[in-house]
Enzyme design. Structure first.
Site, PDB file in Angstrom:
ATOM      1  N   LYS A 224       1.112  -1.383   0.268  1.00 39.60           N
ATOM      2  CA  LYS A 224      -0.475   0.591  -0.411  1.00 39.60           C
ATOM      3  C   LYS A 224       1.252   1.314  -0.206  1.00 39.60           C
ATOM      4  O   LYS A 224       0.402   2.534   0.126  1.00 39.60           O
ATOM      5  CB  LYS A 224      -0.659  -0.146   1.077  1.00 39.60           C
ATOM      6  CG  LYS A 224      -1.451  -0.191   1.135  1.00 39.60           C
ATOM      7  CD  LYS A 224      -2.486  -1.051   2.138  1.00 39.60           C
ATOM      8  CE  LYS A 224      -3.634  -1.796   2.813  1.00 39.60           C
ATOM      9  NZ  LYS A 224      -4.880  -2.391   1.497  1.00 39.60           N
ATOM     10  N   CYS A 364     -14.305  -5.292   3.303  1.00 37.61           N
ATOM     11  CA  CYS A 364     -13.440  -6.115   4.370  1.00 37.61           C
ATOM     12  C   CYS A 364     -14.275  -5.395   6.082  1.00 37.61           C
ATOM     13  O   CYS A 364     -13.443  -5.247   7.190  1.00 37.61           O
ATOM     14  CB  CYS A 364     -12.164  -6.372   4.799  1.00 37.61           C
ATOM     15  SG  CYS A 364     -12.109  -7.602   2.927  1.00 37.61           S
TER      16      CYS A 364
END
Length: 409
Positions: A224, A364
């Site tokens: 990320k 999520c």
């Protein structure tokens, strides 16, 4: 380095998708990789491919130096006191699981409390659910305000003398909310609890100083923050890590192995059993170098401008619902939204036909979705390589989506 120079470092951005120039707005899921990282991975496999720590030959030494050099780069990046506090893992999920399975399992008992929030990613919910079941501890949630932020008064009311662990995301992957970790850590410590931080969405986008935050553990992922997949970091205060048992056992993490007992290496290696993700660690080091070259201050400033622009432009679309704080100062580089009467998967599909990549689903974060009364949302997340023109393309795509579905129905 200006935005054009930055974009030129990312070869994947120079392509058409579905006959349109690519607009990549899914960096919260995974960021793109600059050429420096790609070349670092290639160099490792072409020139120094060898296992680390074991061999005395030249390639082994080069691999070990590069691997441990990356650990030092990460240490400086988050301002840890020592490389002994920087553990290479497979990612944020692994790091949080290790804290729960090792520290949590050893230090929790019936009547103890674990405190988290409704905005947590599943990776910062499920490990605590499991350790609570095994130990008899109670899992508690800090209330969520209507604007998607936390109140320190609510934190103080939720964290008690029975609380042993407080685990909070630094930046919500759905709401974009930047949580006041330093203040929450102070409240946790005043009550005798430790502070665990999910930094998956903060370390790539903000200056994170673990000593200033005074967090006890910090978990984040390389992919990320412009690095490779499959590599992540668990930072932990040295005294806590020294008293924790490893979660994985095997080669490399041992000192001596006898027939019926074994002893562990010193930190950080006692947690790094087996052959590590060597190329990933070296690639992460290259990503840290790249982010330092651009400058975290400039990245923060750039993303703030994009957030202001995105909130303004998206808010002008009739029938849109934007989730999270509307104050740009309280959020990081993403906007999560829904279009009235259009499923977010349909939104993402139409945008993809226009060459625009966004994420759609529950991200999520199903407990948060229930709080928001939404089964799913669409999310546009941006990074240092995105521009206002990307936001304009997103708005144009959303207007086409509305028009298409109004014609259909």
């Amino acid at each position: 380095m200006n935005i054009k120079d930055i974009r030129n470092q990312f070869p994947i951005l120079d392509q058409d998708v579905n006959d349109h120039p690519l607009v990549y707005l899914d960096s919260s899921a995974t960021s793109q990789k600059p050429i420096q990282v790609i070349e670092a991975l290639e160099k490792y496999y072409r020139e120094i491919n060898s296992n680390v720590h074991r061999g005395v030959h030249t390639l082994g030494t080069r691999a070990t130096d590069a691997y441990e050099g990356s650990r030092e780069k990460v240490r400086k990046f988050i301002n840890a006191k020592s490389t002994q506090e920087v553990i290479f893992t497979r990612g944020t999920t692994t790091s949080l699981n290790w804290v729960a399975a090792s520290y949590g399992a050893a230090n929790l008992k019936e009547g103890d409390e674990i405190v988290i929030t409704y905005m947590e990613h599943h990776s910062n919910i499920i490990p605590w659910q499991q350790v609570a079941k095994k130990t008899g501890a109670t899992l508690k949630y800090i209330p969520l305000l209507e604007d998607g932020t936390l109140s320190l008064e609510d934190v103080r009311a939720t964290v008690t003398a029975n609380t042993k662990i407080v685990s909070v995301t630094h930046v919500s992957n759905v709401l974009g909310t930047i949580n006041p970790i330093k203040e929450i850590a102070k409240i946790a410590h005043e009550n005798g609890a430790i502070m665990v931080v999910d930094g998956a969405q903060s370390v790539p986008h903000l200056k994170v100083d673990v000593q200033d935050l005074d967090c006890d553990f910090l978990a984040f992922s390389g992919h990320k923050m412009c690095g490779p997949t499959g590599i992540g970091i668990l930072y932990g205060k040295k005294d806590l890590l020294e008293n924790m048992e490893p979660v994985e056992f095997g080669g490399e993490m041992i000192d001596f192995v006898e027939l019926y007992d074994s002893t562990w290496k010193e930190l950080p290696w006692k947690f790094e059993g087996g052959t590590p993700t060597i190329a990933g660690a070296i690639g992460l080091g290259a990503a840290v170098d790249f982010l330092n070259e651009v400058g975290l201050d400039k990245i923060v400033e750039h993303e703030h401008k994009l957030t202001v622009y995105a909130l303004e432009k998206l808010s002008s679309i009739e029938g849109i619902t934007i989730y999270g704080p509307m104050d740009p100062a309280k959020r990081s580089g993403l906007v999560t939204f829904n279009i009235e009467d259009v499923h977010p998967h349909d939104v993402a599909t139409v945008l993809d036909a226009e060459g625009i990549a966004v994420r759609a689903g529950h991200h999520c974060a199903q407990p948060l979705m229930k709080k928001l009364c939404a089964s799913a949302t669409a999310r546009a997340s941006y990074y240092l390589y995105n521009t206002e023109e990307d936001i304009n393309r997103l708005v144009e795509g959303l207007l086409k989506t509305k028009e298409y579905f109004s014609d259909v129905f």
